[in-house]
Design an enzyme around this catalytic site. Structure first.
Site, PDB file in Angstrom:
ATOM      1  CE  LYS A 149      35.995  28.483  81.430  1.00  0.00           C
ATOM      2  NZ  LYS A 149      36.778  28.562  82.616  1.00  0.00           N
ATOM      3  CE1 TYR A 209      41.537  29.129  83.439  1.00  0.00           C
ATOM      4  CE2 TYR A 209      41.073  31.151  84.555  1.00  0.00           C
ATOM      5  CZ  TYR A 209      41.247  30.440  83.460  1.00  0.00           C
ATOM      6  OH  TYR A 209      40.924  30.984  82.275  1.00  0.00           O
ATOM      7  NE  ARG A 236      29.006  51.851  84.524  1.00  0.00           N
ATOM      8  CZ  ARG A 236      28.960  52.857  85.271  1.00  0.00           C
ATOM      9  NH1 ARG A 236      28.795  52.756  86.692  1.00  0.00           N
ATOM     10  NH2 ARG A 236      28.860  54.282  84.779  1.00  0.00           N
ATOM     11  CG  ASP A 266      37.128  29.185  90.464  1.00  0.00           C
ATOM     12  OD1 ASP A 266      36.323  28.616  90.234  1.00  0.00           O
ATOM     13  OD2 ASP A 266      37.984  29.688  89.932  1.00  0.00           O
TER      14      ASP A 266
END
Ligand SMILES: *Cc1c(COP(=O)(O)O)cnc(C)c1O
Length: 379
Positions: free
Chosen positions: A195, A98, A46, A170
């Site tokens: 994306k 978004y 992790r 972003d």
């Protein structure tokens, strides 16, 4: 090293144990220590994983950043940024970003006592009235989703610096190939690597890039404490995807341009939203801060009835009706009922996002085939 070379070589070292040219998928949860504290930089997956380290080095390099952190999704990366704040803090966010980011802010973090103001940032001066002693962060996106509005990042960053605020951008739509917000004064860049970075519609992934070591340490602490980390297979897929980012983006941009011009000439199409048109209100800024205009565009039909919009959305063969963007295959979506359904209708319409808006993520297929597909569907 130039961008196209960094895409392929940054973070890539032959595997020390075998010489493998590609970083192996370290599918392991933990790492053996010779004695307590005597390890090779890896303790528990992790906190660190070598496949993730290789990816984070590559991601930092392609955004001209010193550091990158990778997350299990774009939304998880955005979530980590807001966790820098405490109850009472205020954020100024773009008003047409978004939908998932809006949902995260309004449905999750409002409850935690963080206040968000949504502002039209096409004029950066609009920010000023919302800045007060509690403001900590400016959050923006450009080109915006799905209306392709342009925000002048250098101008916003001047205001952020003047008022000592963090600026987070972003950069999913442009990708590091077309725009590098840190170079324009941003403090943090967020990507949905799902994306363009991944590019093949086969992985969910997100990342943050930054230059400030203190900020990196705070965000790394959040990453390992909250645990929204990607698995090594996902890191491998993104690392594989970014190697072809430059060649893919060139084709996305070429095809995007051809399709934008085709749609504009189509008598059945009302308005086309694409930042490469010289009469687009953000054209001058886009030309200055981006290397090209990308493969994302939206349009409205002259006949904007729900039936006609629905008919066109279900009539294409190459453009698949699906959420997401930035993959090699062309996609089509209906923001009002899909990506932006969580935004109240009146707010949506007020911001210019009509019920009939259709968004295209133009892929890297042959442009003539794509145009024929649209021609057939629009009829
Ligand atoms: C998809 C997307 C996100 C969210 O990323 P996920 O990987 O889906 O969590 C954030 N911002 C933009 C602009 C996006 O398109």
């Amino acid at each position: 090293m130039k961008f196209a070379t960094r895409l392929i070589h940054a973070g890539m070292e032959p595997d020390p144990s075998t010489g493998a040219i590609i970083p192996p998928i370290y599918q392991t949860s933990t790492f053996v220590q010779a004695a307590p504290g005597n390890h090779k930089g890896y303790e528990y997956a992790r906190s660190q994983n070598p496949t993730r380290t290789a990816l984070e080095k590559a991601l930092a390099s392609i955004e001209n950043a010193r550091f990158a952190l990778s997350f299990s999704s774009g939304v998880a990366a955005s979530d980590a940024v807001i966790r820098l704040l405490v109850p009472g803090d205020e954020v100024i966010a773009a008003n047409d970003m978004y939908g998932g980011t809006f949902r995260l802010f309004s449905k999750i973090f409002e409850k935690a006592g963080i206040r968000f103001h949504y502002v039209n940032m096409q004029n950066p001066e609009n920010l000023r009235p919302f800045i007060n002693s509690k403001t900590k962060l400016i959050w923006t996106e450009t080109p915006t989703n799905p209306l392709m509005n342009i925000v002048d990042l250098a101008a916003v960053s001047v205001i952020a610096k003047e008022k000592d605020l963090l600026l987070c951008v972003d950069n999913t739509f442009a990708s590091p190939c077309l725009q590098n917000p840190l170079d324009l004064g941003a403090d943090i860049v967020v990507h949905s690597a799902t994306k363009y970075l991944g590019g093949h519609s086969d992985v969910i992934h997100g990342c943050l890039m930054m230059n400030d070591p203190g900020l990196r340490d705070q965000l790394y602490f959040i990453q390992k404490s909250c645990g929204a980390v990607p698995g090594p297979q996902d890191c491998f897929l993104v690392l594989r995807g970014i190697k072809t980012l430059q060649v893919r983006m060139e084709r996305h941009c070429q095809n995007g341009k051809k399709i934008a011009h085709y749609l504009r000439k189509n008598p059945k199409v009302n308005r086309v939203y694409w930042c490469g048109f010289e009469d687009h209100p953000g054209y001058a800024v886009a030309k200055r801060q981006m290397h090209d205009f990308g493969g994302m565009l939206s349009f409205e039909l002259k006949n904007d009835s729900p039936e006609e919009t629905k008919r066109v959305l279900s009539s294409t063969k190459l453009f698949s009706l699906a959420e997401s963007l930035g993959g090699v295959e062309s996609l089509m979506s209906h923001p009002a009922s899909m990506t932006h359904a969580s935004i109240p209708r009146e707010d949506r319409i007020k911001n210019g996002l009509s019920d009939s808006l259709i968004r295209l993520s133009v892929g890297i297929e042959d442009a003539d085939d794509l145009i024929e597909d649209l021609e057939h569907a629009i009829g």
